[in-house]
Design a protein around this motif. Structure first.
Motif, mmCIF file in Angstrom:
data_model
loop_
_atom_site.group_PDB
_atom_site.id
_atom_site.type_symbol
_atom_site.label_atom_id
_atom_site.label_comp_id
_atom_site.label_asym_id
_atom_site.label_seq_id
_atom_site.Cartn_x
_atom_site.Cartn_y
_atom_site.Cartn_z
ATOM 1 N N ASN A 126 0.817 -1.218 0.000
ATOM 2 C CA ASN A 126 0.000 0.000 0.000
ATOM 3 C C ASN A 126 0.848 1.264 0.000
ATOM 4 O O ASN A 126 0.383 2.317 0.434
ATOM 5 N N VAL A 127 2.085 1.197 -0.462
ATOM 6 C CA VAL A 127 2.967 2.369 -0.463
ATOM 7 C C VAL A 127 2.397 3.423 -1.411
ATOM 8 O O VAL A 127 2.119 3.159 -2.567
ATOM 9 N N LYS A 128 2.234 4.638 -0.889
ATOM 10 C CA LYS A 128 1.719 5.764 -1.675
ATOM 11 C C LYS A 128 2.827 6.707 -2.114
ATOM 12 O O LYS A 128 2.641 7.510 -3.018
ATOM 13 N N LEU A 129 3.992 6.628 -1.452
ATOM 14 C CA LEU A 129 5.124 7.486 -1.790
ATOM 15 C C LEU A 129 6.403 6.794 -1.354
ATOM 16 O O LEU A 129 6.464 6.226 -0.260
ATOM 17 N N TYR A 130 7.399 6.859 -2.225
ATOM 18 C CA TYR A 130 8.716 6.292 -1.925
ATOM 19 C C TYR A 130 9.727 7.431 -1.971
ATOM 20 O O TYR A 130 9.742 8.230 -2.918
ATOM 21 N N LEU A 131 10.575 7.508 -0.948
ATOM 22 C CA LEU A 131 11.606 8.541 -0.864
ATOM 23 C C LEU A 131 12.974 7.886 -0.792
ATOM 24 O O LEU A 131 13.180 6.948 -0.026
ATOM 25 N N SER A 132 13.914 8.413 -1.587
ATOM 26 C CA SER A 132 15.260 7.858 -1.603
ATOM 27 C C SER A 132 16.259 8.916 -2.023
ATOM 28 O O SER A 132 15.893 9.929 -2.628
ATOM 29 N N THR A 133 17.519 8.654 -1.739
ATOM 30 C CA THR A 133 18.606 9.502 -2.221
ATOM 31 C C THR A 133 19.271 8.882 -3.442
ATOM 32 O O THR A 133 20.216 9.449 -3.976
ATOM 33 N N ASP A 134 18.778 7.741 -3.879
ATOM 34 C CA ASP A 134 19.358 7.031 -5.015
ATOM 35 C C ASP A 134 18.474 7.220 -6.246
ATOM 36 O O ASP A 134 17.336 6.731 -6.285
ATOM 37 N N GLN A 135 19.001 7.919 -7.233
ATOM 38 C CA GLN A 135 18.244 8.232 -8.436
ATOM 39 C C GLN A 135 17.780 6.976 -9.171
ATOM 40 O O GLN A 135 16.664 6.922 -9.683
ATOM 41 N N ARG A 136 18.610 5.942 -9.211
ATOM 42 C CA ARG A 136 18.222 4.696 -9.894
ATOM 43 C C ARG A 136 17.041 4.040 -9.194
ATOM 44 O O ARG A 136 16.111 3.559 -9.849
ATOM 45 N N ASP A 137 17.067 3.989 -7.856
ATOM 46 C CA ASP A 137 15.949 3.396 -7.116
ATOM 47 C C ASP A 137 14.655 4.168 -7.357
ATOM 48 O O ASP A 137 13.597 3.573 -7.552
ATOM 49 N N VAL A 138 14.742 5.492 -7.338
ATOM 50 C CA VAL A 138 13.556 6.320 -7.586
ATOM 51 C C VAL A 138 13.011 6.027 -8.982
ATOM 52 O O VAL A 138 11.804 5.850 -9.172
ATOM 53 N N GLY A 139 13.891 5.931 -9.973
ATOM 54 C CA GLY A 139 13.467 5.629 -11.339
ATOM 55 C C GLY A 139 12.784 4.279 -11.444
ATOM 56 O O GLY A 139 11.749 4.144 -12.112
ATOM 57 N N LYS A 140 13.348 3.267 -10.789
ATOM 58 C CA LYS A 140 12.760 1.919 -10.832
ATOM 59 C C LYS A 140 11.371 1.909 -10.195
ATOM 60 O O LYS A 140 10.446 1.264 -10.694
ATOM 61 N N VAL A 141 11.224 2.615 -9.082
ATOM 62 C CA VAL A 141 9.937 2.659 -8.387
ATOM 63 C C VAL A 141 8.910 3.420 -9.229
ATOM 64 O O VAL A 141 7.755 3.002 -9.341
ATOM 65 N N LEU A 142 9.340 4.526 -9.839
ATOM 66 C CA LEU A 142 8.434 5.276 -10.719
ATOM 67 C C LEU A 142 7.958 4.412 -11.878
ATOM 68 O O LEU A 142 6.789 4.474 -12.267
ATOM 69 N N GLU A 143 8.852 3.589 -12.436
ATOM 70 C CA GLU A 143 8.482 2.698 -13.540
ATOM 71 C C GLU A 143 7.403 1.700 -13.122
ATOM 72 O O GLU A 143 6.636 1.228 -13.958
ATOM 73 N N LYS A 144 7.337 1.380 -11.848
ATOM 74 C CA LYS A 144 6.322 0.450 -11.344
ATOM 75 C C LYS A 144 5.008 1.152 -11.017
ATOM 76 O O LYS A 144 4.055 0.534 -10.558
ATOM 77 N N GLY A 145 4.970 2.486 -11.220
ATOM 78 C CA GLY A 145 3.736 3.232 -11.005
ATOM 79 C C GLY A 145 3.551 3.761 -9.598
ATOM 80 O O GLY A 145 2.459 4.220 -9.252
ATOM 81 N N ILE A 146 4.585 3.720 -8.791
ATOM 82 C CA ILE A 146 4.500 4.234 -7.431
ATOM 83 C C ILE A 146 5.117 5.629 -7.410
ATOM 84 O O ILE A 146 6.245 5.807 -7.870
ATOM 85 N N PRO A 147 4.401 6.634 -6.900
ATOM 86 C CA PRO A 147 5.002 7.966 -6.796
ATOM 87 C C PRO A 147 6.283 7.900 -5.963
ATOM 88 O O PRO A 147 6.333 7.226 -4.938
ATOM 89 N N ALA A 148 7.304 8.596 -6.435
ATOM 90 C CA ALA A 148 8.596 8.562 -5.751
ATOM 91 C C ALA A 148 9.265 9.919 -5.882
ATOM 92 O O ALA A 148 9.003 10.666 -6.826
ATOM 93 N N ALA A 149 10.136 10.210 -4.925
ATOM 94 C CA ALA A 149 10.859 11.479 -4.944
ATOM 95 C C ALA A 149 12.308 11.242 -4.560
ATOM 96 O O ALA A 149 12.615 10.405 -3.709
ATOM 97 N N LEU A 150 13.161 12.008 -5.198
ATOM 98 C CA LEU A 150 14.594 11.970 -4.937
ATOM 99 C C LEU A 150 14.920 13.056 -3.927
ATOM 100 O O LEU A 150 14.567 14.217 -4.116
ATOM 101 N N LEU A 151 15.575 12.664 -2.841
ATOM 102 C CA LEU A 151 15.943 13.616 -1.797
ATOM 103 C C LEU A 151 17.412 13.983 -1.934
ATOM 104 O O LEU A 151 18.242 13.151 -2.279
ATOM 105 N N PHE A 152 17.710 15.225 -1.626
ATOM 106 C CA PHE A 152 19.079 15.711 -1.672
ATOM 107 C C PHE A 152 19.518 16.144 -0.286
ATOM 108 O O PHE A 152 18.703 16.588 0.521
#
Length: 192
Positions: A126-152
């Motif tokens: 039931n994840v509605k948002l994924y947060l990470s500092t890893d651009q590749r992980d954010v991209g992979k999660v976005l490809e699966k249709g889960i909203p994601a954001a890259l943190l700096f």
């Protein structure tokens, strides 16, 4: 979160209804500074506090929002449910859990994966948002249709007494066509 290889419920915090709560999965690398020298797994290191990562102020602010909502209505179920996800070595797991407790984070679950790519497993939760500092992980999660954001990493400590989020949709492009369209629109907005 039945899709995780190893789920640890945090019995120190009240569990939220994941069907009603806004579940936010945060990478352990976004919550803590997990440099190799911090997670070698030497005896006794699991009790040393980890350095804060860029997601820690966000988690504290979400926690404060939950507290305010529960003050107004103790039966409230539309809350933020923050979980930490990690694919780090098993030796680092106690240090991640102890770090969350050290900083007083209201983390309901710790989800440890064996795979490097756990984006597909997040899709079935039931994840509605994924947060990470890893651009590749954010991209992979976005490809699966889960909203994601890259943190700096921020030079200034963010406030934890209010939750402020800025999503810049224009910065998200999924194809070359949309990227070129965005560039044309950007140039037009500046009169170029």
């Amino acid at each position: 979160m039945e899709q995780c290889e190893n789920v640890i419920l945090n019995t120190d915090v009240k569990q939220k209804d994941s069907n009603r709560a806004i579940v936010i999965a945060v990478s352990s690398h976004a919550v803590f500074d997990l440099q190799e020298d911090n997670t070698e797994g030497d005896k006794g290191k699991e009790n040393l506090p980890l350095k804060q990562g860029p997601a820690l102020p966000f988690i504290k602010a979400a926690q404060m929002v939950n507290e305010k909502l529960l003050e107004k209505n103790p039966e409230e179920t539309l809350l933020f449910d923050v979980i930490i996800v990690s694919n780090n070595r098993p030796e680092s797991h106690p240090q991640i859990i102890n770090g969350a407790k050290h900083y007083g984070l209201d983390i309901s679950r710790f989800c440890f994966f064996n795979d490097e790519d756990y984006s597909e497993k997040l899709q079935s939760t039931n994840v509605k948002l994924y947060l990470s500092t890893d651009q590749r992980d954010v991209g992979k999660v976005l490809e699966k249709g889960i909203p994601a954001a890259l943190l700096f990493k921020q030079d200034v400590q963010a406030a934890t007494d209010q939750l402020r989020v800025l999503f810049i949709g224009d910065a998200l492009v999924s194809s070359e066509d949309s990227e070129s369209t965005a560039k044309v629109q950007e140039r037009n907005s500046f009169g170029l």
